[in-house]
Design a protein around this motif. Structure first.
Motif, short mmCIF file in Angstrom:
data_model
loop_
_atom_site.label_atom_id
_atom_site.label_comp_id
_atom_site.label_asym_id
_atom_site.label_seq_id
_atom_site.Cartn_x
_atom_site.Cartn_y
_atom_site.Cartn_z
N GLY A 5 -30.30 -16.42 73.75
CA GLY A 5 -28.93 -16.94 73.58
C GLY A 5 -27.88 -16.02 74.04
N LEU A 43 -25.30 -25.30 70.68
CA LEU A 43 -26.40 -26.17 70.25
C LEU A 43 -26.55 -27.28 71.09
CD1 LEU A 43 -26.48 -25.14 66.56
CD2 LEU A 43 -27.65 -24.24 68.33
N ASP A 44 -25.52 -28.06 71.48
CA ASP A 44 -25.54 -29.24 72.14
C ASP A 44 -25.40 -29.05 73.66
OD1 ASP A 44 -22.83 -28.72 72.12
OD2 ASP A 44 -22.12 -30.57 71.67
N SER A 102 -30.73 -31.48 67.58
CA SER A 102 -31.63 -31.14 66.52
C SER A 102 -32.50 -32.58 66.29
CB SER A 102 -30.85 -30.56 65.36
OG SER A 102 -31.81 -30.92 64.18
#
Length: 164
Positions: free
Chosen positions: A48, A84-85, A151
């Motif tokens: 990350g 996250l997307d 997710s």
């Protein structure tokens, strides 16, 4: 210069610098919001991206963009993580995230739908295979409008499945 040409030119200018510091260029967006133009550079690395990483890249590319001057009007430069997307744009992105949850939108209906949510099973130059609702769906690469990581837990909520 069109927005598409600006993005391509920016990618060519910043990609080597981003690669030199050990990061990946994920996406470049050049958009007008309100009265301001924004140049958004999205970077990633294993483990990350943090604020210091964004600052490092910004400090490296800002003088280069000033020197090359590919954008005629004033703009705000933003360097950040894809989040996250994260968007999936290149074949290498799809290969890297095989087994992960994704959300796809197509330009034309595939098996009667344009929106798909599920697990990325396989990707090639020609197609993406997605496990959705217990079935494998093969989507031609040239039909993909967008693809993003999600997710898998979120993918199981009723509001995020199916539809067109």
């Amino acid at each position: 210069m069109s927005k598409g040409n600006v993005v391509k030119t920016i990618e060519e200018i910043v990609a080597p610098v981003i690669s030199d510091v050990g990061f990946e260029l994920v996406d470049v967006q050049y958009v007008k919001e309100g009265g301001n133009w924004y140049l958004r550079i999205f970077i990633d690395k294993p483990g990350g991206i943090g604020l210091a990483d964004c600052q490092l890249v910004s400090e490296r590319i800002d003088p280069l963009l000033d020197e090359k001057d590919p954008i005629p009007q004033s703009y705000l430069l933003e360097v950040s993580s894809p989040g996250l997307d994260r968007p999936l744009k290149k074949l290498a992105d799809f290969e890297r995230f095989t087994g992960e949850g994704i959300k796809l939108t197509t330009f034309v209906p595939v098996e009667g739908k344009r929106k798909f949510t599920g697990k990325l099973v396989h990707a090639s130059n020609h197609s993406v295979t997605l496990e959705s609702e217990g079935l494998n769906v093969v989507i031609p690469m040239d039909s993909l409008a967008s693809a993003r990581l999600i997710s898998l837990t979120a993918a199981k909520t009723p509001a995020s499945t199916g539809g067109s």
